[in-house]
Motif scaffolding. Structure first.
Motif, PDB file in Angstrom:
ATOM      1  N   SER A 119       3.724   3.204  -7.957  1.00 18.15           N
ATOM      2  CA  SER A 119       3.681   2.107  -8.934  1.00 18.15           C
ATOM      3  C   SER A 119       2.597   2.321  -9.987  1.00 18.15           C
ATOM      4  O   SER A 119       2.765   1.947 -11.152  1.00 18.15           O
ATOM      5  CB  SER A 119       3.452   0.765  -8.221  1.00 18.15           C
ATOM      6  N   THR A 120       1.485   2.949  -9.606  1.00 16.68           N
ATOM      7  CA  THR A 120       0.410   3.179 -10.582  1.00 16.68           C
ATOM      8  C   THR A 120       0.808   4.190 -11.643  1.00 16.68           C
ATOM      9  O   THR A 120       0.260   4.192 -12.747  1.00 16.68           O
ATOM     10  CB  THR A 120      -0.869   3.679  -9.876  1.00 16.68           C
ATOM     11  N   THR A 121       1.787   5.025 -11.342  1.00 14.99           N
ATOM     12  CA  THR A 121       2.264   6.009 -12.327  1.00 14.99           C
ATOM     13  C   THR A 121       3.527   5.536 -13.047  1.00 14.99           C
ATOM     14  O   THR A 121       4.090   6.272 -13.853  1.00 14.99           O
ATOM     15  CB  THR A 121       2.555   7.358 -11.647  1.00 14.99           C
ATOM     16  N   SER A 138       0.822  -1.212   0.000  1.00 17.49           N
ATOM     17  CA  SER A 138       0.000   0.000   0.000  1.00 17.49           C
ATOM     18  C   SER A 138       0.858   1.265   0.000  1.00 17.49           C
ATOM     19  O   SER A 138       0.454   2.299  -0.532  1.00 17.49           O
ATOM     20  CB  SER A 138      -0.928   0.008   1.218  1.00 17.49           C
ATOM     21  N   GLU A 177       1.829   2.112  -3.694  1.00 14.76           N
ATOM     22  CA  GLU A 177       0.790   2.139  -4.737  1.00 14.76           C
ATOM     23  C   GLU A 177       0.789   3.436  -5.528  1.00 14.76           C
ATOM     24  O   GLU A 177       0.645   3.432  -6.754  1.00 14.76           O
ATOM     25  CB  GLU A 177      -0.583   1.906  -4.097  1.00 14.76           C
ATOM     26  N   HIS A 178       0.955   4.572  -4.853  1.00 16.26           N
ATOM     27  CA  HIS A 178       0.856   5.853  -5.555  1.00 16.26           C
ATOM     28  C   HIS A 178       1.994   6.057  -6.546  1.00 16.26           C
ATOM     29  O   HIS A 178       1.849   6.805  -7.510  1.00 16.26           O
ATOM     30  CB  HIS A 178       0.805   7.005  -4.554  1.00 16.26           C
ATOM     31  N   TYR A 221       8.503  -0.121  -9.673  1.00 19.36           N
ATOM     32  CA  TYR A 221       7.891  -1.403  -9.996  1.00 19.36           C
ATOM     33  C   TYR A 221       7.952  -2.302  -8.762  1.00 19.36           C
ATOM     34  O   TYR A 221       8.953  -2.318  -8.030  1.00 19.36           O
ATOM     35  CB  TYR A 221       8.606  -2.059 -11.172  1.00 19.36           C
TER      36      TYR A 221
END
Length: 285
Positions: A239-241, A233, A236-237, A245
Motif C-alpha cells: 500500500s505504501t508503494t 500490517s 503495508e509494503h 489500496y
C-alpha cells in the motif's frame, strides 16, 4: 511392547513410509518393517493400509496414533520434570499462522535471553495448529483467536485491524458480486471474518479463489486478479508503494486477535515459562 516400537510407529505414520522412518531413526528398513509387524501382531490388528506409494494409517492406526502421541508426550514431560534446571534448555516446537507481525521481535528477544533452547517454527492455518497442539505434536502455537477448547489455554498476544485490499482506489460492497475474492485455505481466521461479513450482508460472491501462500494472494490483488481481507500490517509494503489500496470494513469484522495456545495439562518447563514471559513483555492491543 517397547517405547521404541511406539517411536517407530509414529515415525512411519508421519512419513507414510518405512524408508522415511528408517532414515529419520537411523534404522535399517527391515528392522522398521519387523517392529511394525510385531506391534500389529501384539495388538491383533493391522494399523496401516499398504500400497505401492507407502503406508497410511487405517482407522485402527489413527486411534493408535492418538494414544502413542500422549504416551510419548508423557515420557518427554517426565524427563523434563527430573532434568529441568534453572537455565532453560531443551526444545520448543512452536506453530504459527503467517500474519504474526510481532513474531520476529518475540523470537529475537527470546533467543537473546535463552540461547540454549532449540526453538523450531512450523507454519500453518489456525484449525491445523489447534489440532496439532491438542494432539501433542506442537508445544504451542500462535493462532487467530480467541478460541474455546476443552484442553487448551490461551494467552493474548496482540490485536490489529483488518482491511479490505484491492487494486482500485475505491471499492463498493456491491462489487463482491462481480469481483473474485482471494483467500487462504479453510481454517484461516481472517477468511472466516470475511465469510461472516458477506453472509451477514446476504452477498453471494462471484468466485472464491484459494491460495496456500499469503504473499501470492497479495501479489495477485496487486495485479488486479481480485480482492482480499488481511491484517493491515500484511499489506503495508504494497500500500505504501501504491500497488494496492486499503479500505476500512465494519467494526464488527474489522479486528484480528492473535493468541498463543498450549495444552492446559502440559508440564510447564522453564523454557516454556520463559517463552510465555517473553510474549507478555511484548503484548499489546
Amino acid at each position: 511392547m517397547e517405547l521404541r516400537d511406539l517411536q517407530i510407529f509414529k515415525s512411519v505414520a508421519n512419513h507414510q513410509s518405512v524408508s522415511g522412518a528408517a532414515k529419520e531413526l537411523n534404522y535399517v528398513q527391515s528392522n522398521v518393517t519387523a517392529r511394525i509387524k510385531l506391534l500389529e501382531k501384539e495388538l491383533k490388528t493391522q494399523l496401516f493400509y499398504r500400497h505401492r506409494k507407502g503406508m497410511t494409517l487405517n482407522p485402527e492406526g489413527r486411534k493408535m496414533l492418538a494414544y502413542v502421541n500422549k504416551i510419548l508426550q508423557d515420557v518427554e514431560e517426565m524427563k523434563q520434570v527430573f532434568l529441568d534446571s534453572d537455565t532453560p534448555t531443551g526444545t520448543l516446537k512452536i506453530g504459527t499462522v503467517e500474519t504474526v507481525s510481532i513474531l520476529p521481535t518475540i523470537l529475537a528477544s527470546y533467543y537473546k535471553g535463552y540461547p540454549n533452547v532449540d526453538l523450531t517454527l512450523q507454519a500453518g492455518l489456525t484449525e491445523e495448529l489447534i489440532k496439532e497442539v491438542a494432539d501433542h505434536q506442537l508445544d504451542g502455537a500462535f493462532i487467530t483467536g480467541p478460541i474455546k477448547h476443552p484442553v487448551l489455554e490461551q494467552y493474548d498476544v496482540f490485536t490489529e485491524n483488518l482491511v479490505l485490499i484491492s487494486q482500485n482506489k475505491s471499492f463498493r460492497i456491491e462489487e463482491f458480486m462481480s469481483t473474485p475474492i482471494l483467500v487462504s485455505n479453510q481454517g484461516c481466521g481472517y477468511r472466516s471474518k470475511l465469510e461472516l461479513w458477506l453472509k451477514d450482508e446476504g452477498i453471494l460472491p462471484k468466485r472464491i479463489m484459494e491460495f496456500n501462500i499469503l504473499e501470492t494472494i497479495l501479489k495477485s490483488v496487486a495485479i488486479g486478479l481480485g480482492v482480499t481481507l488481511v491484517p493491515q500490517s500484511a499489506a503495508e509494503h504494497l500500500s505504501t508503494t501504491g500497488k494496492v489500496y486499503c479500505h476500512p470494513i465494519p467494526k464488527k469484522y474489522g479486528t484480528n486477535s492473535t493468541v498463543f495456545i498450549r495444552r492446559k495439562d502440559a508440564y510447564m518447563t522453564n523454557s516454556m515459562e520463559c517463552f510465555l514471559k517473553t510474549i507478555a513483555e511484548h503484548h499489546y492491543v
